[in-house]
Design a protein around this motif. Sequence first.
Motif, mmCIF file in Angstrom:
data_model
loop_
_atom_site.group_PDB
_atom_site.id
_atom_site.type_symbol
_atom_site.label_atom_id
_atom_site.label_comp_id
_atom_site.label_asym_id
_atom_site.label_seq_id
_atom_site.Cartn_x
_atom_site.Cartn_y
_atom_site.Cartn_z
ATOM 1 N N GLY A 1 0.833 -1.194 0.000
ATOM 2 C CA GLY A 1 0.000 0.000 0.000
ATOM 3 C C GLY A 1 0.869 1.245 0.000
ATOM 4 N N GLU A 2 0.629 2.130 0.949
ATOM 5 C CA GLU A 2 1.409 3.368 1.045
ATOM 6 C C GLU A 2 2.722 3.160 1.802
ATOM 7 N N LEU A 3 2.866 2.007 2.442
ATOM 8 C CA LEU A 3 4.075 1.746 3.226
ATOM 9 C C LEU A 3 5.195 1.234 2.322
ATOM 10 N N GLN A 4 6.230 2.055 2.152
ATOM 11 C CA GLN A 4 7.397 1.674 1.357
ATOM 12 C C GLN A 4 8.423 1.053 2.300
ATOM 13 N N LEU A 5 8.638 -0.254 2.178
ATOM 14 C CA LEU A 5 9.578 -0.940 3.068
ATOM 15 C C LEU A 5 11.021 -0.618 2.708
ATOM 16 N N PHE A 6 11.381 -0.792 1.430
ATOM 17 C CA PHE A 6 12.750 -0.515 0.988
ATOM 18 C C PHE A 6 12.737 -0.247 -0.511
ATOM 19 N N THR A 7 13.805 0.425 -0.975
ATOM 20 C CA THR A 7 13.900 0.827 -2.381
ATOM 21 C C THR A 7 15.320 0.601 -2.894
ATOM 22 N N ASP A 8 15.431 0.013 -4.092
ATOM 23 C CA ASP A 8 16.704 -0.115 -4.808
ATOM 24 C C ASP A 8 17.823 -0.741 -3.965
ATOM 25 N N LEU A 9 17.537 -1.867 -3.344
ATOM 26 C CA LEU A 9 18.561 -2.564 -2.557
ATOM 27 C C LEU A 9 19.299 -3.576 -3.426
ATOM 28 N N SER A 10 20.621 -3.586 -3.326
ATOM 29 C CA SER A 10 21.447 -4.528 -4.091
ATOM 30 C C SER A 10 22.540 -5.099 -3.202
ATOM 31 N N PHE A 11 22.717 -6.409 -3.275
ATOM 32 C CA PHE A 11 23.822 -7.073 -2.572
ATOM 33 C C PHE A 11 23.993 -8.460 -3.177
ATOM 34 N N SER A 12 25.045 -9.164 -2.781
ATOM 35 C CA SER A 12 25.288 -10.495 -3.317
ATOM 36 C C SER A 12 25.709 -11.446 -2.201
ATOM 37 N N ILE A 13 25.518 -12.740 -2.456
ATOM 38 C CA ILE A 13 25.890 -13.790 -1.509
ATOM 39 C C ILE A 13 26.855 -14.734 -2.214
ATOM 40 N N HIS A 14 28.028 -14.936 -1.604
ATOM 41 C CA HIS A 14 29.057 -15.780 -2.205
ATOM 42 C C HIS A 14 29.270 -17.048 -1.377
ATOM 43 N N LYS A 15 29.853 -18.036 -1.995
ATOM 44 C CA LYS A 15 30.120 -19.312 -1.344
ATOM 45 C C LYS A 15 30.915 -19.120 -0.047
#
Length: 620
Positions: free
Chosen positions: A14-28
């Motif tokens: 709805g009107e609640l924006q939790l997060f925007t444009d998040l980027s990350f990676s997970i490696h072995k």
Amino acid sequence: MNYITVEQISKAYGELQLFTDLSFSIHKDQKIAFIAKNGSGKTSILNILCGTDTPDAGQVVMRNGLRLAFLSQSPQFDESQTVESTIFNSDLPILKIVANYEKALLHPEDTEAYQKAFEQMDIHNAWEYELQCKQILFQLKLDQLNQKVSTLSGGQKKRLALAKALIINPDVLVLDEPTNHLDLEMIEWLEQYFAKAQFTLFMVTHDRYFLERVCNEIIELDHGQLYTYKGNYSYYLEQKEARVVQEQVETGKAKQLFKKELEWMRRQPKARTTKSKSRIDDFQDIKTRAQQRRKDHTIQLELNIERLGSKVVEFHKVSKAFTNKTILNGFDYVFKKGERIGIIGKNGTGKSTFLNLLTKTVQPDAGKIVIGETVKFGYYTQSGIQVQPGQKVIEVIKAFGEYIPLTKGRQISAKQLLERFLFDSKKQYDYVEKLSGGEQKRLYLCTVLIQNPNFLILDEPTNDLDIVTLNVLEEFLLDFPGCLLVVSHDRYFMDKIVDHLFVFKGDGEVQDFPGNYSDYRDYEASAPEEDKAKHEAPDPSRLEQNEAQKLNYNEQKELKNLETKIRALELDKKALEAKFHDSGLTQDQINALSKDLQKLITEIETKEARWFELSEKLEN
């Protein structure tokens, strides 16, 4: 080797924006903890990672053939299945081989099937894997393999989900509060298991010892931005503090530059050159940086504590049992004002029953419990707040009155109180069922504390609370003048809050141990094997037989604790004295620091006096 890449994901409800444009990676081989405040969307991010939810924008890219397992806070199972069929219901070939072998063991008369199953175990070298499966089930107390899932408690279902996730041996294991519903012994086993196993982990947890000992990287979502720390929890705390200080320095510089550029802007004529237009564009960026402010509001806890009389609570020869399980057997104890007791023990030893006996929601089979006339209980239960459909946050608090009394005759409105518990004006009119699990727990904590209890009973208070809220709660409890009784599997919380323990050992045996959880673990590790087997503490009378030993067991433990606490207070004193070197301090800030310093000095002197008293007794 890159396993998962998260690219610019966003999520709103709805009107609640939790997060925007998040980027990350997970490696072995990474073991990552994800930290954020309650309501920031931690669980939503885990669900998006595991494909049970989708982002509004962005995408998650996984390596081909990646095997991922997800431990959610509320795992869902086929209720008609047994524990065994749930665990072995997997596409993993080696697991099917073990399942066939276990099935063949139940029918030894079918020699052909048994021989075939045995040969498959040999061919695929599955014996070690079978042993590992059995160890996991044993450690998580899931030995009743024929038990129906429908008969399991919520905690047992969480342990079943954890066992299933561990047994399938995934490439990436995603965990949402993995230590919830585990007893302390299970948590310590899980720590050691993760330390040895070749799992790649991505988890949300509030357990700070678990973070410290398991994770080698921390990703924090703070004010909409992601920050990565290549280290454990201690390293994260150090680096975050340094980052916040640096941000404050840069904001201060930007403010100075903004004032300078603002004067230049006001002096400029309307007709401007290309060069001045470029400077105008830069001015807008400087203005943005100068006006940045961190919204690090913390919960403000303030109570009008009811006076506690000399008689608090007394247990006289109290016994309680259910069918074949004894909870208490002739238990005697007299609670004193200001006591801070932690309760530990394996699941099923009667910890919650003890709290219900104390609050008289359960009656003893024998003996009596006497409660002082001035005692006012505040009971924070595991079940949490009772959510009523259509009820708004503000309505929960207004049920206790439009105005809530504070100390010194002051009062506060329900709206203002909620703001102190980090529910802003907009959030106050949200429906309670729409809040995150952690926000619901924070609201529940609010309803318990505003009733101004002088005897606080907290049953697993740290579950689902974020680390920021936990730190504030701990500071409040350290200053709480009434009695405190805590059941918790959070070892960090227990070490910081309680002075001694009731250790529930089962079969009605309760040990009163003088120290916190880490003290108890040290004692257990150093106890002779025969003492461990009997679950007995050393007899203080035996210690006193030594001519050189002039202190009883409790005094020895107190002396050791005093030495540790004095060293810690001295470090706090040095840190506080260093703050006086800041030339930018106002007179009010100097006065506040002086009061804090005097309080520390007084506390150090009090503890040193007690230390000398015990030391002299030892030498005489």
